[in-house]
Design a protein around this motif. Structure first.
Motif, PDB file in Angstrom:
ATOM      1  N   GLY B 232       0.889  -1.134  -0.004  1.00 23.19           N
ATOM      2  CA  GLY B 232       0.121   0.213  -0.090  1.00 23.19           C
ATOM      3  C   GLY B 232       0.857   1.352   0.088  1.00 23.19           C
ATOM      4  N   SER B 233       2.218   1.007   0.282  1.00 22.69           N
ATOM      5  CA  SER B 233       3.007   2.158   0.120  1.00 22.69           C
ATOM      6  C   SER B 233       4.159   2.348  -0.728  1.00 22.69           C
ATOM      7  CB  SER B 233       3.898   2.332   1.548  1.00 22.69           C
ATOM      8  OG  SER B 233       4.719   1.180   1.607  1.00 22.69           O
ATOM      9  N   LEU B 238       0.375   2.580  -6.872  1.00 23.24           N
ATOM     10  CA  LEU B 238      -0.550   3.794  -6.689  1.00 23.24           C
ATOM     11  C   LEU B 238      -0.648   4.373  -8.027  1.00 23.24           C
ATOM     12  CD1 LEU B 238      -2.372   5.760  -5.526  1.00 23.24           C
ATOM     13  CD2 LEU B 238      -0.443   6.889  -4.672  1.00 23.24           C
ATOM     14  N   TYR B 266      -8.203   3.074  -3.130  1.00 29.19           N
ATOM     15  CA  TYR B 266      -6.953   2.287  -3.456  1.00 29.19           C
ATOM     16  C   TYR B 266      -6.614   1.717  -1.877  1.00 29.19           C
ATOM     17  CZ  TYR B 266      -1.851   1.414  -4.121  1.00 29.19           C
ATOM     18  OH  TYR B 266      -0.662   0.766  -4.025  1.00 29.19           O
ATOM     19  N   TRP B 267      -6.423   2.470  -1.204  1.00 23.69           N
ATOM     20  CA  TRP B 267      -6.172   1.986   0.213  1.00 23.69           C
ATOM     21  C   TRP B 267      -7.029   1.196   0.787  1.00 23.69           C
ATOM     22  CZ3 TRP B 267      -3.093   6.902   2.659  1.00 23.69           C
ATOM     23  CH2 TRP B 267      -1.770   6.747   2.248  1.00 23.69           C
ATOM     24  N   TRP B 269      -8.615  -0.995  -0.838  1.00 27.27           N
ATOM     25  CA  TRP B 269      -8.316  -2.322  -1.776  1.00 27.27           C
ATOM     26  C   TRP B 269      -7.370  -3.045  -0.776  1.00 27.27           C
ATOM     27  CZ3 TRP B 269      -4.391  -4.774  -4.271  1.00 27.27           C
ATOM     28  CH2 TRP B 269      -4.863  -5.533  -5.287  1.00 27.27           C
ATOM     29  N   TRP B 270      -6.511  -2.357  -0.580  1.00 24.49           N
ATOM     30  CA  TRP B 270      -5.348  -3.029   0.228  1.00 24.49           C
ATOM     31  C   TRP B 270      -5.734  -3.403   1.715  1.00 24.49           C
ATOM     32  CZ3 TRP B 270      -1.404  -5.468  -1.411  1.00 24.49           C
ATOM     33  CH2 TRP B 270      -0.649  -5.125  -2.508  1.00 24.49           C
ATOM     34  N   GLU B 271      -6.336  -2.505   2.258  1.00 23.11           N
ATOM     35  CA  GLU B 271      -6.931  -2.742   3.612  1.00 23.11           C
ATOM     36  C   GLU B 271      -7.890  -3.971   3.571  1.00 23.11           C
ATOM     37  OE1 GLU B 271      -4.367  -1.538   5.432  1.00 23.11           O
ATOM     38  OE2 GLU B 271      -5.652  -1.159   6.854  1.00 23.11           O
ATOM     39  N   ARG B 274      -5.332  -6.981   3.514  1.00 17.52           N
ATOM     40  CA  ARG B 274      -4.678  -7.029   4.793  1.00 17.52           C
ATOM     41  C   ARG B 274      -5.494  -7.471   6.056  1.00 17.52           C
ATOM     42  NH1 ARG B 274      -3.429  -4.573   9.323  1.00 17.52           N
ATOM     43  NH2 ARG B 274      -5.187  -2.745   9.156  1.00 17.52           N
ATOM     44  N   TYR B 439       0.610   5.519   4.805  1.00 20.65           N
ATOM     45  CA  TYR B 439       0.060   4.240   4.856  1.00 20.65           C
ATOM     46  C   TYR B 439       0.541   3.422   5.786  1.00 20.65           C
ATOM     47  CZ  TYR B 439      -1.448  -0.370   3.414  1.00 20.65           C
ATOM     48  OH  TYR B 439      -2.218  -1.810   3.708  1.00 20.65           O
ATOM     49  N   VAL B 449      -8.302   5.543   6.983  1.00 19.06           N
ATOM     50  CA  VAL B 449      -7.672   5.722   5.496  1.00 19.06           C
ATOM     51  C   VAL B 449      -8.352   7.176   5.099  1.00 19.06           C
ATOM     52  CG1 VAL B 449      -8.376   5.098   3.146  1.00 19.06           C
ATOM     53  CG2 VAL B 449      -7.792   3.336   4.599  1.00 19.06           C
TER      54      VAL B 449
END
Lengths: 312, 465
Positions: B232-233, B238, B266-267, B269-271, B274, B439, B449
């Motif tokens: 995510g970072s 991104l 976007y974040w 999506w990652w969260e 995770r 992130y 977020v």
């Protein structure tokens, strides 16, 4: 009578027989001082003043600086949460690590001062971590010790304790840095040891005759007599702790993470100067750090009259 | 006292300096005569030059001789290959000498280069990348190369236009000759995926399809193996997300060019991944070394990751050695409305402070076009940009070097598939840093977020001025 007094009594004017040789002596003295003076002006004072000037500018290293007045300083106070975070992290780091180093090194110095067999060996062993210092290699080693697959967790697993990532968790990461600083207690310990040797033994003998036990001797004789050395180590420790950079940089991969928990002041300053290319802001941060250290050192000196005892 | 200067021509022109005025007069005349004779000499030389047909050499076409500084990033294998190319160049031009100045770590390289640029002391030929080009070209730290291309000192005719143009600055001038085409992309352990019974990744997948694929993988993988690394970072990813949603990454003025809501998605999506346990933990993300060869994909602890294509062979090697599977590349999504594959080319520039332009140009030309040099470098830092050289390397890799062949073919596909070209702003690294910081706050539960996205936009746009 001192030389200063003699010269003060000499009549002014070129007729005095001592005047010419004295001027020549002065010139020779300045000649010998010149290399140091050049270094002081060129490498220390000059860049210091330049950085003060830059702190009032926007300067990205590659373009000419542009005057912005107090903008950088205002931004620090009002518009940069990361700056405040770095300040909080640094104060916490200093508040824990400096007293810890003092207590541990004094305790060990007291033990080593008792005339143990093999004292030189112990002294050498305890001093060894200080020789390694806060080096990059040591910081890398720290990652291996406190990482999720690190040595500490392997040891904990032997006693059926599930470890965690000590450097990868915001709650513990800073304490691994503190530990790294505390680990380098050797230099402080040696200074304490030297201080302890200076305390006259007859004070302890007199106290013993009066029935004072060890604990009382420590509080009434050792600590007061050692207070100038404690003061010295405190001031040095404060100044050093505020400037810690390498360990935080290496252990956090230069990010100050996790979640800014290792974002020490010097690391954030570096990020602003060399990652964001905001050298004006970095210069302003450097000056704020100078002022903070000066104020704290000044406060330490002011407080010294209440707790530092000089024998003479 | 007679203070006049004798003008009697019958006598030798010996003057007696009797006073300060005589001395000054003499000195003045001397200076005038010296200037006159110098000017005359220059004039004569000019005339002689014209008569003998002498003309100044075309830009970059002077003698290839003397020492030039050359810096690049990379350690181990890349340094060895770079030095091999340098040796070939010096064999061809024995009067030239390259002073190699390698820097192992990528980030440290740019820090060093910036300090050198600030002191007007850049190496004559610094290795460059499109993400950082603007930092230097907008500050006049690099020399425009257009005249060297026009004169033929540097030949870019074999390089596709889309690649050459990636080396242009905001003023349209060429500041970097691209020598390696690089992209970040998905890289995954196909053997692990197959053993887990996962369907092959569709060639033209969407972000949602990928998320479902990873969520499906998490329960089927062996204990201790995560479906994906946590990225995510990561800046490249991104930009891929933004580009695939048809939005510009940066505006012309260098500010972030997409809406905050897109980054919130976007974040999230990652969260989602995770929190479901499909990625490595936040603490593991924090601990992961930046060196690709020590990453979780390389160690076999993650099945899926996002890595530069040119690292395929290097990451595959330890996996092969430990029998942990074969890697495959997959392109970033091209949907819903754009190509997520962003071209991040590497190349060579000439510093504005370079005084030996002919040798610098010859070195760039050699690195870009020489077949032996290209063979020695083996597309280590991006696929060689010359089309013929790239085709030759793909043919040569054949079955013997499958990872190299896959990577080169993948890049060729990206180039021909109209990749997204991002106009990276000066001070780009501030965006990278703000992304990682914010992130991290999200992943460790220190910020929502939404608030982290706001902070990222605020920090990045403030830093990119």
């Amino acid at each position: 009578m001192s030389v200063g007094h003699e010269s003060a009594m000499m009549p002014a004017g070129p007729r005095h027989p001592g005047a010419k040789p004295r001027r020549r002596d002065d010139r020779i003295a300045y000649l010998f001082l010149a290399p140091w003076l050049l270094g002081l002006v060129g490498i220390t004072v000059g860049p210091l003043l330049a950085s003060l000037g830059l702190s009032f500018t926007h300067y990205d290293l590659l373009s000419a600086p542009s005057w912005t007045g107090l903008t950088n300083y205002r931004r620090m106070i009002a518009g940069d949460p990361s700056f405040l975070q770095s300040l909080v992290v640094t104060v916490l780091y200093v508040a824990i690590s400096v007293p810890s180093v003092l207590v541990i090194s004094l305790a060990l110095a007291l033990v080593l001062n008792r005339g143990l067999r093999g004292l030189t060996l112990y002294r050498g062993l305890f001093y060894l971590p200080s020789l390694l210092g806060g080096s990059v290699a040591l910081a890398v080693l720290w990652r291996q010790v406190f990482g999720i697959d690190g040595m500490l967790n392997h040891v904990l697993a032997l006693v059926h304790i599930t470890g965690q990532s000590w450097i990868g968790s915001p709650g513990t990461a800073l304490y691994t840095l503190v530990l790294l600083n505390v680990w380098q207690f050797g230099a402080t310990m040696i200074i304490f040891l030297a201080g302890l040797r200076q305390i006259p033994q007859d004070l302890y003998e007199a106290a013993a005759v009066d029935g004072a036990r060890r604990w009382r001797q420590l509080l009434q004789i050792t600590i007061p007599m050692l207070s100038p050395v404690i003061f010295f180590n405190t001031v040095l420790g404060l100044i050093r702790a505020f400037q810690v950079f390498t360990s935080a940089y290496v252990i956090s991969n230069g990010t100050g993470g996790p979640a800014d928990s290792m974002l020490l002041y010097a690391l954030y300053l570096y990020q602003q100067g060399f990652v964001n290319y905001d050298m004006g802001y970095a210069a302003a941060m450097a000056w704020v750090l100078v002022v903070m250290i000066a104020v704290l050192t000044g406060a330490a000196f002011l407080s010294a009259r209440f707790w530092v005892h000089y024998a003479d | 006292m007679d203070r006049s200067i004798s003008t009697d021509v019958s006598r030798p022109a010996v003057r007696t300096v009797r006073s300060r005025r005589d001395f000054l007069a003499l000195a003045r005349q001397g200076v005038i005569m010296l200037g006159a004779s110098g000017g005359l000499t220059a004039l004569l030389q000019e005339v002689q030059g014209e008569q003998s047909g002498y003309a100044a050499p075309a830009p970059g076409k002077g003698p290839v001789e003397g020492e030039i500084g050359f810096s690049w990033w990379g350690t181990g294998e890349r340094s060895r290959k770079t030095q091999a190319v340098m040796a070939l160049f010096q064999q061809k031009f024995p009067k030239a000498k390259l002073d190699g100045q390698p820097v192992g770590d990528f980030n440290t390289y740019w820090e060093k280069l910036t300090v050198e640029a600030a002191a007007h002391n850049l190496p004559d030929v610094p290795q460059m990348q499109v993400r950082y080009l603007t930092v230097y070209d907008t500050r006049q730290a690099l020399r425009p190369l257009d005249d060297l291309v026009q004169s033929g000192a540097i030949d870019v005719s074999g390089i596709p236009k889309v690649i050459v143009d990636s080396g242009r600055g905001r003023d349209g001038k060429l500041y970097m000759v691209p020598t390696g085409s690089a992209t970040n992309n998905w890289m995954y352990n196909a053997t692990m995926a197959e053993k887990a019974g996962l369907a092959p990744l569709p060639a033209d997948m969407t972000w949602d399809q990928l998320q479902q694929w990873l969520l499906a993988a998490k329960d089927r993988l062996p204990s201790g193996v995560y479906a994906s690394d946590l990225r995510g970072s990561d800046d490249s990813l991104l930009w891929a997300w933004v580009a695939s949603h048809g939005q510009p990454v940066f505006t012309k003025s260098g500010q972030l060019g997409f809406p905050e809501q897109l980054m919130v998605q976007y974040w999230n999506w990652w969260e989602t991944l995770r929190k479901a346990g499909a990625t490595v933990t936040a603490a593991m993300m924090q601990e992961e070394p930046s060196d690709n060869q020590q990453g979780y994909l390389t160690l076999g602890r993650a099945m899926f990751d996002e890595r530069p294509a040119n690292q395929l062979a290097a990451i595959q090697a330890p996996l092969t050695a430990s029998g942990k599977g074969t890697l495959k590349l997959a392109a970033f999504p091209r949907r819903p409305s754009g190509n997520g594959q962003v071209l991040v080319n590497n190349g060579l520039s000439i510093a504005a402070n370079c005084t030996n332009v002919s040798t610098a140009a010859a070195w760039i030309n050699f690195f870009t076009n020489d077949p032996d040099g290209a063979k020695a470098y083996a597309s280590d830092n991006g696929a060689v940009t010359g089309t013929k050289l790239l085709d030759a390397q793909i043919a040569e890799a054949g079955a013997a070097l499958p990872a190299t062949k896959d990577y080169l073919q993948f890049i060729r596909g990206v180039i021909t598939g109209k990749p997204t070209i991002v106009d990276f702003p000066a001070n780009y690294s501030a965006a990278v840093q703000a992304l990682a910081r914010n992130y991290s706050n999200v992943a460790f539960g220190k910020a929502s977020v939404e608030s982290a996205v706001k902070a990222f936009f605020s920090e990045t746009n403030a830093a990119i001025r």
